[in-house]
Each structure stands twice: as structure tokens, then as C-alpha cells.
Design an enzyme around this catalytic site. Structure first.
Site, PDB file in Angstrom:
ATOM      1  CG  ASN A   1      -1.676   1.241   1.441  1.00 29.31           C
ATOM      2  OD1 ASN A   1      -1.832   2.027   0.507  1.00 29.31           O
ATOM      3  ND2 ASN A   1      -2.172   1.455   2.657  1.00 29.31           N
TER       4      ASN A   1
ATOM      5  CD  GLU B   1      -3.452  -2.993   7.095  1.00 30.19           C
ATOM      6  OE1 GLU B   1      -2.329  -3.209   6.634  1.00 30.19           O
ATOM      7  OE2 GLU B   1      -4.093  -1.958   6.888  1.00 30.19           O
TER       8      GLU B   1
ATOM      9  CE  LYS C   1       0.382   3.374   4.931  1.00 31.23           C
ATOM     10  NZ  LYS C   1       0.115   3.476   6.339  1.00 31.23           N
TER      11      LYS C   1
ATOM     12  CB  SER D   1       5.259  -2.237  11.811  1.00 31.08           C
ATOM     13  OG  SER D   1       4.761  -0.950  12.112  1.00 31.08           O
TER      14      SER D   1
ATOM     15  N   GLY E   1       2.258   1.804  10.804  1.00 35.84           N
ATOM     16  CA  GLY E   1       3.163   2.941  10.706  1.00 35.84           C
ATOM     17  C   GLY E   1       3.822   3.308  12.025  1.00 35.84           C
TER      18      GLY E   1
ATOM     19  CG  HIS F   1      -5.765   1.476   5.076  1.00 37.93           C
ATOM     20  ND1 HIS F   1      -5.358   2.409   5.996  1.00 37.93           N
ATOM     21  CD2 HIS F   1      -4.707   0.641   4.885  1.00 37.93           C
ATOM     22  CE1 HIS F   1      -4.102   2.148   6.337  1.00 37.93           C
ATOM     23  NE2 HIS F   1      -3.689   1.089   5.676  1.00 37.93           N
TER      24      HIS F   1
ATOM     25  CD  GLU G   1      -3.043   5.192   6.809  1.00 36.29           C
ATOM     26  OE1 GLU G   1      -3.045   5.372   5.579  1.00 36.29           O
ATOM     27  OE2 GLU G   1      -2.078   4.677   7.424  1.00 36.29           O
TER      28      GLU G   1
ATOM     29  N   GLY H   1       2.819  -1.335   4.283  1.00 33.68           N
ATOM     30  CA  GLY H   1       2.796   0.094   3.998  1.00 33.68           C
ATOM     31  C   GLY H   1       4.204   0.606   3.747  1.00 33.68           C
TER      32      GLY H   1
HETATM   33  C1  PEP Z   1      -0.674  -0.127   5.833  1.00 39.32           C
HETATM   34  O1  PEP Z   1      -0.607   0.984   5.358  1.00 39.32           O
HETATM   35  O2  PEP Z   1      -1.598  -0.865   5.508  1.00 39.32           O
HETATM   36  C2  PEP Z   1       0.377  -0.566   6.762  1.00 39.32           C
HETATM   37  C3  PEP Z   1       0.274  -1.746   7.310  1.00 39.32           C
HETATM   38  O3  PEP Z   1       1.433   0.302   6.991  1.00 39.32           O
HETATM   39  P1  PEP Z   1       2.839  -0.049   7.687  1.00 39.32           P
HETATM   40  O4  PEP Z   1       3.353  -1.309   7.052  1.00 39.32           O
HETATM   41  O5  PEP Z   1       3.702   1.144   7.394  1.00 39.32           O
HETATM   42  O6  PEP Z   1       2.579  -0.228   9.149  1.00 39.32           O
END
Ligand code: PEP
Length: 251
Positions: A9, A168, A11, A214, A174, A96, A98, A235
Site C-alpha cells: 500500500n 491490520e 498510501k 509494520s 506505521g 483501510h 486511515e 505500507g
Molecule cells: C498499511 O498501510 O496498511 C500498513 C500496514 O502500513 P505499515 O506497514 O507502514 O505499518
């Protein structure tokens, strides 16, 4: 056997030229990853160009969101799943955290978007996950079950073939904090049980459940060693060619 999926992703990162360079740079590094499906999700403005440049490769292209319907109409700023298909997408990330946290996404809108995505012939990557306070108060399982029961409501057994679930935990996105492999496994098993209750055992056994939060080259292997972890939604570590390729090629 569930084929693993590694999805990136991106973003709201990368101008068009950067997105193309990343996608083109990734191609040779993941060309031999035959036993896993690879998906990248650039911003809307890069989808068509990136999809064109990846034609014939083993990398699929996903949007990060979509409209709740496919019918054309007066919906300023929205993009229908059929339009995403027209631009070369095969997948759409829906719900998601966010989008839920900052843009008013609800389980009901997730459900509409999921139906519209499937009607357009695309695969929906439906995201679920609890906040830290929900985990700490012991409500993580019920929060995730509710997100699934509403988000996947009304989907037939055939529709469910076009569903990928991404777990998630919001507190791990993040932040550099990853769920332990045991925490991930426990929730993935709960997700599979929830899907079994709503859509039956065959669907539950077949549906791919990705972990996100992460994920990095150094933790992908232990996460993937868990029985119910079928891949990752990545991400930050998907933005660089080398780190995403080493996640895809994990051993
Ligand atoms: C995401 O954006 O779905 C995500 C899991 O981000 P990150 O890997 O940076 O935690």
C-alpha cells in the site's frame, strides 16, 4: 492450499514518475516469486500508467479506495470500481484504517464498496482491525467480528472467492510496533471462525487473511510461519524496491 498474497500500500506517496520507477524496478526482483501473488497500490493518478508498464508481469495493481457504486452519475470526486478496472486495476483496498479514522469510512460503506468492487469483477482487499484501547479493554475480537459481519454482509459463496481480508491492528500501522506472531495468529484464527459462522467452513478455509502493521523484511518470515497468516499488507516497507522485494521473496 491458500496462495500467499503480498500487497504493498503506497498510501499518498510518489509522483507519477516515482511510482513508475518503483514499479519497473520491482519487476525483475520479484519475477521468480511464482508461489505468491504480488499486488501494489499506487495513488489513483498513477494507476493507469503503472498498470500499463506492468502488463505481462506477475505484479497486479490495486486502488486504495473506490466509490460505493458502479453506476455513473453526479458523484464529484468519486471513482467507480468499473473505472478502476478500466484503468488496469485488479484489486481494491477497502476500509483501510486511515480511511475509517480520517475520512468517515464505516462498516456500511465498506460493505457497499465491497459489493461494487466484486460486481466490477475486481478483488476486494477488505481491511479490519482494532484500536489499542479496544485491545486493552478486551474487545478486539468483537470489534473485528462486527467489522467482518457488516463489511461482508450479503456476499455469496462465489463473491467470497474475490475477497481477501487484511487484519491490520491500528496500533501497529506505521508505528514500528508489530503484533507478535502469536497475536496475529490468534486474531487470524478468530477471523477465520467468524467467516465460517457467516459464510461456511469451505469459504473460511479458502479465504486469504493478510497481516498488516509494520511488516518488514526481518519479521515477514515469522509472521508467515503462522498457520492462518496467508500474506501481508505492507505500507512503509513497500515504498522501497529492495525492501518490498525482500518481503515478497522471504524465505
Ligand atoms: C498499511 O498501510 O496498511 C500498513 C500496514 O502500513 P505499515 O506497514 O507502514 O505499518
Amino acid at each position: 492450499m491458500r496462495k500467499p498474497v503480498i500487497a504493498g500500500n503506497w498510501k499518498m506517496y510518489k509522483l507519477l514518475s516515482e511510482a513508475v520507477n518503483t514499479a519497473v524496478g520491482l519487476k525483475p526482483l520479484v519475477a521468480n516469486a511464482n508461489d505468491c501473488e504480488i499486488v501494489i497500490a499506487p495513488v489513483f493518478t498513477a494507476l493507469k500508467t503503472v498498470a500499463d508498464r506492468l502488463e505481462g508481469s506477475n505484479i497486479r495493481v490495486s486502488a486504495q479506495d473506490c466509490a460505493t457504486q458502479n453506476e455513473f452519475g453526479a458523484h464529484t470526486g468519486e471513482i467507480a470500481p468499473v473505472m478502476l478496472k478500466d484503468a488496469g486495476c485488479s484489486h481494491v483496498i477497502i476500509g483501510h484504517s486511515e480511511r475509517r479514522q480520517f475520512y468517515g469510512e464505516t462498516d456500511e460503506s465498506v460493505n457497499k464498496k465491497t459489493h461494487a468492487t466484486i460486481a466490477a469483477g475486481l478483488v476486494a482487499i477488505v481491511c479490519v482491525g482494532e484500536h489499542l484501547s479496544e485491545r486493552e479493554s478486551g474487545n478486539a475480537n468483537s470489534v473485528v467480528a462486527e467489522q467482518l459481519n457488516t463489511g461482508l454482509a450479503g456476499l455469496t459463496v462465489a463473491d467470497m472467492e474475490r475477497i481477501i481480508i487484511a487484519y491490520e491492528p491500528v496500533w501497529a500501522i506505521g508505528t514500528g510496533k508489530t503484533a507478535t506472531p502469536e497475536q496475529a495468529q490468534e486474531m487470524h484464527a478468530h477471523i477465520r471462525q467468524t467467516v465460517a459462522a457467516s459464510h461456511g467452513n469451505d469459504v473460511a478455509n479458502a479465504v486469504r487473511i493478510l497481516y498488516g502493521g509494520s511488516v518488514k523484511p526481518d519479521n515477514i518470515a515469522t509472521l508467515m510461519s503462522q498457520t492462518d497468516v496467508d500474506g501481508a499488507l505492507v505500507g512503509g516497507a513497500s515504498l522501497e524496491v529492495e525492501s518490498f522485494a525482500s518481503i515478497v521473496n522471504f524465505k
